[in-house]
Motif scaffolding. Structure first.
Motif, PDB file in Angstrom:
ATOM      1  N   PRO A 105       0.808  -1.224   0.000  1.00 26.01           N
ATOM      2  CA  PRO A 105       0.000   0.000   0.000  1.00 26.01           C
ATOM      3  C   PRO A 105       0.839   1.270   0.000  1.00 26.01           C
ATOM      4  N   ASN A 106       2.131   1.113   0.254  1.00 23.57           N
ATOM      5  CA  ASN A 106       3.020   2.270   0.306  1.00 23.57           C
ATOM      6  C   ASN A 106       3.810   2.473  -0.983  1.00 23.57           C
ATOM      7  N   LYS A 107       3.531   1.675  -1.991  1.00 18.10           N
ATOM      8  CA  LYS A 107       4.258   1.766  -3.247  1.00 18.10           C
ATOM      9  C   LYS A 107       3.288   1.986  -4.398  1.00 18.10           C
ATOM     10  N   GLY A 108       3.579   2.961  -5.219  1.00 17.92           N
ATOM     11  CA  GLY A 108       2.725   3.244  -6.358  1.00 17.92           C
ATOM     12  C   GLY A 108       1.692   4.312  -6.057  1.00 17.92           C
ATOM     13  N   ALA A 109       0.753   4.480  -6.984  1.00 21.22           N
ATOM     14  CA  ALA A 109      -0.323   5.466  -6.857  1.00 21.22           C
ATOM     15  C   ALA A 109      -1.657   4.733  -6.783  1.00 21.22           C
ATOM     16  N   PRO A 110      -2.612   5.248  -6.019  1.00 29.76           N
ATOM     17  CA  PRO A 110      -3.877   4.541  -5.823  1.00 29.76           C
ATOM     18  C   PRO A 110      -4.720   4.440  -7.092  1.00 29.76           C
ATOM     19  N   TYR A 111      -5.328   3.268  -7.267  1.00 23.42           N
ATOM     20  CA  TYR A 111      -6.252   3.033  -8.381  1.00 23.42           C
ATOM     21  C   TYR A 111      -7.666   2.937  -7.829  1.00 23.42           C
ATOM     22  N   GLY A 119     -20.424   9.096 -13.557  1.00 25.06           N
ATOM     23  CA  GLY A 119     -21.188   9.637 -12.443  1.00 25.06           C
ATOM     24  C   GLY A 119     -20.469   9.621 -11.119  1.00 25.06           C
ATOM     25  N   PHE A 120     -19.169   9.256 -11.112  1.00 20.93           N
ATOM     26  CA  PHE A 120     -18.442   9.230  -9.841  1.00 20.93           C
ATOM     27  C   PHE A 120     -18.081  10.642  -9.422  1.00 20.93           C
ATOM     28  N   ASP A 121     -18.331  10.977  -8.166  1.00 23.37           N
ATOM     29  CA  ASP A 121     -17.989  12.289  -7.638  1.00 23.37           C
ATOM     30  C   ASP A 121     -16.644  12.193  -6.947  1.00 23.37           C
ATOM     31  N   PHE A 122     -15.649  12.891  -7.478  1.00 23.17           N
ATOM     32  CA  PHE A 122     -14.302  12.783  -6.935  1.00 23.17           C
ATOM     33  C   PHE A 122     -14.192  13.501  -5.597  1.00 23.17           C
ATOM     34  N   THR A 123     -14.428  12.799  -4.523  1.00 27.38           N
ATOM     35  CA  THR A 123     -14.200  13.349  -3.195  1.00 27.38           C
ATOM     36  C   THR A 123     -13.156  12.469  -2.533  1.00 27.38           C
ATOM     37  N   ASN A 130     -12.401   4.313  -1.063  1.00 27.18           N
ATOM     38  CA  ASN A 130     -11.068   3.751  -0.893  1.00 27.18           C
ATOM     39  C   ASN A 130     -10.566   3.174  -2.208  1.00 27.18           C
ATOM     40  N   PRO A 131      -9.284   3.269  -2.456  1.00 28.46           N
ATOM     41  CA  PRO A 131      -8.725   2.677  -3.676  1.00 28.46           C
ATOM     42  C   PRO A 131      -8.766   1.159  -3.603  1.00 28.46           C
ATOM     43  N   GLU A 132      -8.872   0.528  -4.760  1.00 28.17           N
ATOM     44  CA  GLU A 132      -8.863  -0.925  -4.830  1.00 28.17           C
ATOM     45  C   GLU A 132      -7.475  -1.469  -4.507  1.00 28.17           C
ATOM     46  N   TYR A 133      -6.467  -0.813  -5.042  1.00 27.31           N
ATOM     47  CA  TYR A 133      -5.072  -1.178  -4.823  1.00 27.31           C
ATOM     48  C   TYR A 133      -4.218  -0.070  -5.415  1.00 27.31           C
ATOM     49  N   ASN A 134      -2.926  -0.208  -5.340  1.00 26.35           N
ATOM     50  CA  ASN A 134      -2.016   0.756  -5.948  1.00 26.35           C
ATOM     51  C   ASN A 134      -1.469   0.216  -7.259  1.00 26.35           C
ATOM     52  N   ILE A 135      -1.148   1.138  -8.160  1.00 27.87           N
ATOM     53  CA  ILE A 135      -0.512   0.774  -9.416  1.00 27.87           C
ATOM     54  C   ILE A 135       0.912   1.297  -9.375  1.00 27.87           C
ATOM     55  N   ASP A 136       1.856   0.393  -9.579  1.00 27.31           N
ATOM     56  CA  ASP A 136       3.272   0.739  -9.538  1.00 27.31           C
ATOM     57  C   ASP A 136       3.756   1.031 -10.948  1.00 27.31           C
ATOM     58  N   PHE A 137       3.882   2.289 -11.247  1.00 23.04           N
ATOM     59  CA  PHE A 137       4.357   2.724 -12.560  1.00 23.04           C
ATOM     60  C   PHE A 137       5.201   3.971 -12.314  1.00 23.04           C
ATOM     61  N   LYS A 138       6.505   3.823 -12.310  1.00 22.76           N
ATOM     62  CA  LYS A 138       7.410   4.843 -11.788  1.00 22.76           C
ATOM     63  C   LYS A 138       7.178   6.255 -12.319  1.00 22.76           C
TER      64      LYS A 138
END
Length: 237
Positions: A105-111, A119-123, A130-138
């Motif tokens: 959870p400490n590596k990458g950016a949240p997906y 229709g998703f409200d970005f809050t 909560n994010p599903e997981y992180n995506i590690d893409f430098k």
């Protein structure tokens, strides 16, 4: 610091300098600002660029460097030599290293497994989202970057239906015309190229797939949130 090594840059080649100054004028027109405003943006004294343009005289290398650094969407090669396009590719090039699902959870950016146009409200500060997981893409493992889904065909072939996009929230005053943004308006959410409108209180929302989608204009007052689109990848997980 950007260092210029063009053999004629520090010389007194009149035609070479005139061509650079002409391209600086092109840049200012493309930005929709005056030369005076451009001088202020790069920290130059009033008249530094305008006098050089009027007389075809040399300008210091530091002002060219400042132009490139303050307007990174423009190609330094184009500015100096006229070769290639004025604007860099709107999105970063596909990297050799492919993105992967991070087990940490400490590596990458949240997906976020949500659809930007669905229709998703970005809050993001709401802890119920909560994010599903992180995506590690430098290239995009940076603070403030998130990944979301994209649907629709208006940005093809650059961004395809079903891709995921890396986004980072920005301010309206940070918008660079000609770049791709994900915008949350009061009634719709859209991903488009933003361009200058004749009305200073509006912006043009331009699709890439102009054969099937029309350009629109919306009042800036309708913008609730705006995100810079940093890159996109095909769904890989």
């Amino acid at each position: 610091m950007i260092i210029f090594n063009h053999p004629n840059f520090l010389g007194d080649n009149f035609h070479f300098m005139c061509k650079i100054l002409s391209r600086i004028e092109e840049l200012s027109k493309h930005e929709g600002i005056t030369i005076g405003a451009l001088e202020k943006k790069i920290g130059a004294s009033k008249g530094v660029l305008s006098r050089a343009i009027a007389k075809g005289t040399d300008i210091q290398a530091k002002w060219i460097e400042s132009l490139v650094e303050n307007y990174p969407q423009y190609s330094a090669e184009w500015l100096l030599t006229g070769k290639g396009g004025m604007l860099k590719t709107a999105l970063q090039e596909v990297m050799v290293v492919e993105p992967v699902r991070s087990e940490s959870p400490n590596k990458g950016a949240p997906y976020y497994d949500v659809d930007f146009l669905g229709g998703f409200d970005f809050t993001f500060n709401d802890q119920t989202i909560n994010p599903e997981y992180n995506i590690d893409f430098k290239p995009f493992n940076k603070q403030g970057v998130s990944w979301v889904n994209i649907t629709g065909h208006s940005m093809e072939p650059r961004i395809n239906h079903g891709d995921i996009i890396a986004i980072k929230e920005c301010r309206l005053e940070d918008v660079q015309y000609g770049e791709i943004y994900a915008v949350v308006l009061d009634t719709i959410r859209t991903v488009k190229i933003l361009r200058k409108s004749n009305n200073p209180d509006r912006m043009r929302y331009v699709p890439i797939n102009e054969d099937n989608y029309d350009e629109q204009e919306y009042d800036n007052s309708r913008i609730l949130r705006i995100f810079e689109v940093l890159g996109n990848v095909s769904r890989f997980i």
